[in-house]
Motif scaffolding. Structure first.
Motif, PDB file in Angstrom:
ATOM      1  N   PRO A 313      -4.357 -31.426 -30.689  1.00 27.88           N
ATOM      2  CA  PRO A 313      -3.721 -32.535 -31.422  1.00 27.88           C
ATOM      3  C   PRO A 313      -4.670 -33.675 -31.764  1.00 27.88           C
ATOM      4  O   PRO A 313      -4.564 -34.269 -32.854  1.00 27.88           O
ATOM      5  CB  PRO A 313      -2.620 -32.992 -30.457  1.00 27.88           C
ATOM      6  CG  PRO A 313      -2.282 -31.773 -29.656  1.00 27.88           C
ATOM      7  CD  PRO A 313      -3.586 -31.063 -29.473  1.00 27.88           C
ATOM      8  N   ALA A 314      -5.616 -34.003 -30.879  1.00 26.94           N
ATOM      9  CA  ALA A 314      -6.546 -35.095 -31.161  1.00 26.94           C
ATOM     10  C   ALA A 314      -7.487 -34.720 -32.304  1.00 26.94           C
ATOM     11  O   ALA A 314      -7.781 -35.542 -33.189  1.00 26.94           O
ATOM     12  CB  ALA A 314      -7.338 -35.441 -29.899  1.00 26.94           C
ATOM     13  N   ILE A 315      -7.962 -33.481 -32.290  1.00 28.61           N
ATOM     14  CA  ILE A 315      -8.822 -33.007 -33.373  1.00 28.61           C
ATOM     15  C   ILE A 315      -8.031 -32.952 -34.681  1.00 28.61           C
ATOM     16  O   ILE A 315      -8.516 -33.360 -35.740  1.00 28.61           O
ATOM     17  CB  ILE A 315      -9.413 -31.631 -33.025  1.00 28.61           C
ATOM     18  CG1 ILE A 315     -10.447 -31.771 -31.904  1.00 28.61           C
ATOM     19  CG2 ILE A 315     -10.035 -30.965 -34.257  1.00 28.61           C
ATOM     20  CD1 ILE A 315     -10.989 -30.468 -31.381  1.00 28.61           C
ATOM     21  N   ALA A 316      -6.814 -32.464 -34.591  1.00 24.29           N
ATOM     22  CA  ALA A 316      -5.979 -32.364 -35.792  1.00 24.29           C
ATOM     23  C   ALA A 316      -5.734 -33.735 -36.414  1.00 24.29           C
ATOM     24  O   ALA A 316      -5.765 -33.884 -37.642  1.00 24.29           O
ATOM     25  CB  ALA A 316      -4.658 -31.694 -35.447  1.00 24.29           C
ATOM     26  N   ALA A 317      -5.505 -34.749 -35.587  1.00 24.61           N
ATOM     27  CA  ALA A 317      -5.237 -36.096 -36.100  1.00 24.61           C
ATOM     28  C   ALA A 317      -6.443 -36.642 -36.859  1.00 24.61           C
ATOM     29  O   ALA A 317      -6.303 -37.226 -37.943  1.00 24.61           O
ATOM     30  CB  ALA A 317      -4.865 -37.025 -34.956  1.00 24.61           C
ATOM     31  N   ARG A 318      -7.650 -36.436 -36.316  1.00 23.51           N
ATOM     32  CA  ARG A 318      -8.870 -36.908 -36.992  1.00 23.51           C
ATOM     33  C   ARG A 318      -9.126 -36.111 -38.264  1.00 23.51           C
ATOM     34  O   ARG A 318      -9.497 -36.670 -39.301  1.00 23.51           O
ATOM     35  CB  ARG A 318     -10.056 -36.810 -36.037  1.00 23.51           C
ATOM     36  CG  ARG A 318      -9.979 -37.761 -34.851  1.00 23.51           C
ATOM     37  CD  ARG A 318     -11.038 -37.429 -33.812  1.00 23.51           C
ATOM     38  NE  ARG A 318     -12.385 -37.518 -34.373  1.00 23.51           N
ATOM     39  CZ  ARG A 318     -13.437 -36.903 -33.847  1.00 23.51           C
ATOM     40  NH1 ARG A 318     -13.305 -36.140 -32.773  1.00 23.51           N
ATOM     41  NH2 ARG A 318     -14.634 -37.049 -34.408  1.00 23.51           N
ATOM     42  N   ALA A 319      -8.921 -34.802 -38.189  1.00 21.69           N
ATOM     43  CA  ALA A 319      -9.128 -33.959 -39.368  1.00 21.69           C
ATOM     44  C   ALA A 319      -8.123 -34.299 -40.460  1.00 21.69           C
ATOM     45  O   ALA A 319      -8.457 -34.298 -41.657  1.00 21.69           O
ATOM     46  CB  ALA A 319      -9.008 -32.494 -38.967  1.00 21.69           C
ATOM     47  N   ARG A 320      -6.904 -34.603 -40.068  1.00 20.83           N
ATOM     48  CA  ARG A 320      -5.852 -34.925 -41.038  1.00 20.83           C
ATOM     49  C   ARG A 320      -6.248 -36.155 -41.852  1.00 20.83           C
ATOM     50  O   ARG A 320      -5.992 -36.238 -43.055  1.00 20.83           O
ATOM     51  CB  ARG A 320      -4.526 -35.154 -40.321  1.00 20.83           C
ATOM     52  CG  ARG A 320      -3.304 -35.187 -41.234  1.00 20.83           C
ATOM     53  CD  ARG A 320      -2.007 -35.316 -40.415  1.00 20.83           C
ATOM     54  NE  ARG A 320      -1.930 -34.259 -39.426  1.00 20.83           N
ATOM     55  CZ  ARG A 320      -1.891 -34.457 -38.096  1.00 20.83           C
ATOM     56  NH1 ARG A 320      -1.898 -35.684 -37.610  1.00 20.83           N
ATOM     57  NH2 ARG A 320      -1.814 -33.444 -37.265  1.00 20.83           N
ATOM     58  N   GLY A 321      -6.887 -37.108 -41.217  1.00 18.83           N
ATOM     59  CA  GLY A 321      -7.328 -38.305 -41.928  1.00 18.83           C
ATOM     60  C   GLY A 321      -8.307 -37.980 -43.029  1.00 18.83           C
ATOM     61  O   GLY A 321      -8.238 -38.546 -44.134  1.00 18.83           O
TER      62      GLY A 321
END
Length: 336
Positions: A313-321
């Motif tokens: 989830p933390a990686i996904a949040a940064r990638a989503r940005g």
């Protein structure tokens, strides 16, 4: 239907894509509340059974707005990851988790962090054909159709690290004239294998054909050279994303088109413009990873709920940005 599905190094086998298979796939999809997505490079049978066919980013955006609780992504692994990044609350399945990507594998997060350390203050622009971990280290993602626009949005005096595809990077540098654009030396093994000599030979054999060239191709520079030298009329050379190829196919006045990209694209082009003779520049330009999504693999995926794709989830949040910033800088259009 009953089928003995066998796992091989090239993918799952043992299923004939007949009417019984199609009925079973649709039944299982309904049971799982699944939307079936197929990339343009899939085999025709997979493209035709899908709810939606297109490029990876367009499909991920469709998945994010779909009411379905499960996304079955018939493509390669980074594409399914992108769908999970944009739809974190949905179940994302890929019919064969071994379906990787030589381009995405050409850079990892550690390599990108080291490159960033060599160029402090540089803006990182990553093609969507990258892993979630690389996207998380990225400032702005891009597609082949909006890469130029993304780079042009960055102040001219600021360094840019462009990755991972060196041919797309060369195209962006050529169009923008930007000297402070540093390009990672990665490539898609399929597109890199479509070379300039091959293109020149096919163009000479088909002097009235339009040329549809994907910017990931090793022959993109050669295509522009042929146009500049007068060997091919400049208005017949089109450097296009996969989505751009479909748009151009519907508008072309030419009766024949030579296509430089993965051969799976021919199926959608022929459906879009059945009166045009579409032929591959290189008929061997087939991605073995894309072709790992077999009828047997799709059936297994729907029967067993395999293979589920997870992104931290933390990686996904940064990638989503990084993906969202790309969308804010103009629409991505036809994607990769």
């Amino acid at each position: 239907m009953t089928a003995v599905i066998e796992r091989t190094s090239g993918g799952y086998v043992g299923v004939v894509p007949d009417e019984a298979w199609r009925e079973e796939v649709r039944r299982l999809a309904r049971e799982r509340d699944a939307v079936l997505l197929a990339h343009n490079y899939q085999i025709p049978e997979i493209q035709d059974i899908a709810d939606f066919t297109g490029d990876s980013l367009a499909l991920s955006r469709i998945a994010a707005t779909s009411d379905a609780s499960t996304i079955v992504f018939c493509g390669v692994h980074f594409m399914a990851e992108t769908a999970k990044i944009l739809s974190p609350d949905k179940t994302v399945l890929i019919p064969d988790a071994r379906a990787g990507c030589s381009l995405a594998d050409s850079i990892d997060a550690d390599q990108l962090r080291a490159w960033k350390a060599e160029h402090p203050g540089a803006v990182v622009v990553s093609y969507v054909n990258t892993t979630a971990e690389v996207k998380a280290e990225t400032d702005i993602c891009c597609t082949s159709s909006n890469a130029v626009e993304v780079v042009q949005s960055i102040p001219a005096d600021q360094e840019v690290l462009f990755l991972p595809d060196m041919f797309l990077g060369a195209h962006v540098r050529r169009v923008t004239g930007r000297e402070n654009l540093h390009i990672w030396a990665g490539e898609c093994h399929v597109h890199a294998g479509i070379n300039g000599a091959e293109l020149a030979e096919r163009a000479a054999e088909n002097p009235d054909a339009d040329l549809f060239i994907h910017p990931e191709c090793g022959c993109a520079t050669s295509a522009l050279y042929l146009a500049g030298a007068g060997a091919v009329p400049a208005d017949r050379v089109k450097i296009l994303s996969t989505g751009g190829m479909l748009d151009e196919a519907r508008e072309t006045k030419s009766r024949s088109v030579l296509v430089a990209t993965e051969i799976g694209m021919l199926h959608q082009l022929r459906k879009a413009a059945p009166g045009v003779d579409f032929r591959a520049v290189n008929e061997r330009a087939s991605c073995r990873y894309m072709k790992m999504i077999t009828p047997a693999a799709l059936l297994r995926c729907l029967r067993d709920g395999a293979d589920e794709v997870h992104v931290d989830p933390a990686i996904a949040a940064r990638a989503r940005g990084a993906v969202q910033r790309m969308v804010e800088i103009g629409q991505p259009g036809g994607g990769e």
